[in-house]
Design a protein around this motif. Structure first.
Motif, PDB file in Angstrom:
ATOM      1  N   HIS A   1     -37.181  12.791  10.783  1.00  0.00           N
ATOM      2  CA  HIS A   1     -37.323  14.120  10.188  1.00  0.00           C
ATOM      3  C   HIS A   1     -38.200  14.962  11.135  1.00  0.00           C
ATOM      4  O   HIS A   1     -39.165  14.439  11.689  1.00  0.00           O
ATOM      5  CB  HIS A   1     -37.996  13.983   8.816  1.00  0.00           C
TER       6      HIS A   1
ATOM      7  N   PHE B   1     -34.498  24.374   6.005  1.00  0.00           N
ATOM      8  CA  PHE B   1     -35.123  24.283   7.329  1.00  0.00           C
ATOM      9  C   PHE B   1     -35.446  25.644   7.957  1.00  0.00           C
ATOM     10  O   PHE B   1     -34.981  25.963   9.051  1.00  0.00           O
ATOM     11  CB  PHE B   1     -34.249  23.430   8.268  1.00  0.00           C
TER      12      PHE B   1
ATOM     13  N   GLY C   1     -31.108  16.951   5.353  1.00  0.00           N
ATOM     14  CA  GLY C   1     -32.558  16.775   5.259  1.00  0.00           C
ATOM     15  C   GLY C   1     -32.948  16.106   3.955  1.00  0.00           C
ATOM     16  O   GLY C   1     -32.125  15.478   3.279  1.00  0.00           O
TER      17      GLY C   1
HETATM   18  N1  URA Z   1     -37.500  19.655   5.020  1.00  0.00           N
HETATM   19  C1  URA Z   1     -36.339  19.200   4.531  1.00  0.00           C
HETATM   20  O1  URA Z   1     -36.109  18.019   4.468  1.00  0.00           O
HETATM   21  N2  URA Z   1     -35.438  20.087   4.146  1.00  0.00           N
HETATM   22  C2  URA Z   1     -35.620  21.399   4.222  1.00  0.00           C
HETATM   23  O2  URA Z   1     -34.738  22.146   3.855  1.00  0.00           O
HETATM   24  C3  URA Z   1     -36.847  21.847   4.745  1.00  0.00           C
HETATM   25  C4  URA Z   1     -37.780  20.962   5.136  1.00  0.00           C
END
Ligand code: URA
Length: 196
Positions: A166, A53, A39
């Motif tokens: 994303h 996340f 992420g």
């Molecule tokens: N968005 C991200 O890119 N990473 C995370 O850990 C949570 C939200």
């Protein structure tokens, strides 16, 4: 996550003085692991719970992950920037509000070695990048719009890469068309996983 890597993340985050940050977290999940999701950077909920996340975007992510027959324990999840980049605004009445901001390139670069080492330790068959920040950090693609939902072999990483939007893009694109395209990308990921 590996203790040495955890120490490095802690040290980099605690020694960072250029901007105020909102805490930091580590990657989460099995090591080694065939599937690695990368992420952008943690938000408030992630720092509170100490896991990537788990906030609003995370709930969307997990729902789609489950939709292709995978659960969190099957995958390793990490970020490009391990601290929470924040913006602090003070209103004229003196109230301060703290919000998330995307990490700067210099902040992403602080964690280059850490992410490289995590990739080597996890040793995934496939790296799924979530959004533009990990995409630009790990590949030569310029934008997620040009490459999402396809499987590529990355010669530098010597691994397959599968770029995805994303999950928070769902919040910004509240229309049926985007939602179907996003769900289709997950189905294509499922097919890609069967191929590699
Ligand atoms: N968005 C991200 O890119 N990473 C995370 O850990 C949570 C939200």
């Amino acid at each position: 996550m590996d203790e040495i890597l955890k120490q490095k993340i802690k040290q980099i985050s605690e020694n960072y003085t250029e901007e105020k940050i909102g805490g930091f977290i580590y990657g989460d999940g099995p090591i080694p692991c065939n599937i690695l999701f990368v992420g952008e950077a943690p938000g408030k909920t992630e720092v509170e719970e100490g896991k990537p996340f788990v906030g609003v975007a995370g709930k969307n992510f997990e729902k789609h992950l489950n939709s292709i027959g995978l659960s969190r324990k099957d995958v390793h999840i990490t970020n490009t920037c391990f601290f929470r980049p924040i913006k602090i605004k003070e209103s004229s009445s003196g109230r301060t509000t703290i919000s998330n901001r995307p990490p700067k390139t210099s902040e992403v670069n602080l964690f280059r070695e850490v992410l490289n080492e995590e990739i080597n330790l996890v040793n995934p068959k496939i790296i799924v990048t979530l959004g533009n920040v990990p995409l630009k950090r790990l590949t030569n693609f310029k934008s997620i719009g040009e490459c999402h939902g396809d499987l590529y072999f990355n010669n530098e990483l010597k691994r397959y890469v599968f770029p995805m939007y994303h999950p928070s893009a769902l919040t910004y694109n509240r229309n049926e068309e985007f939602y179907s395209m996003y769900q289709e990308d997950w189905n294509k990921l499922k097919e890609a996983l069967n191929k590699i």
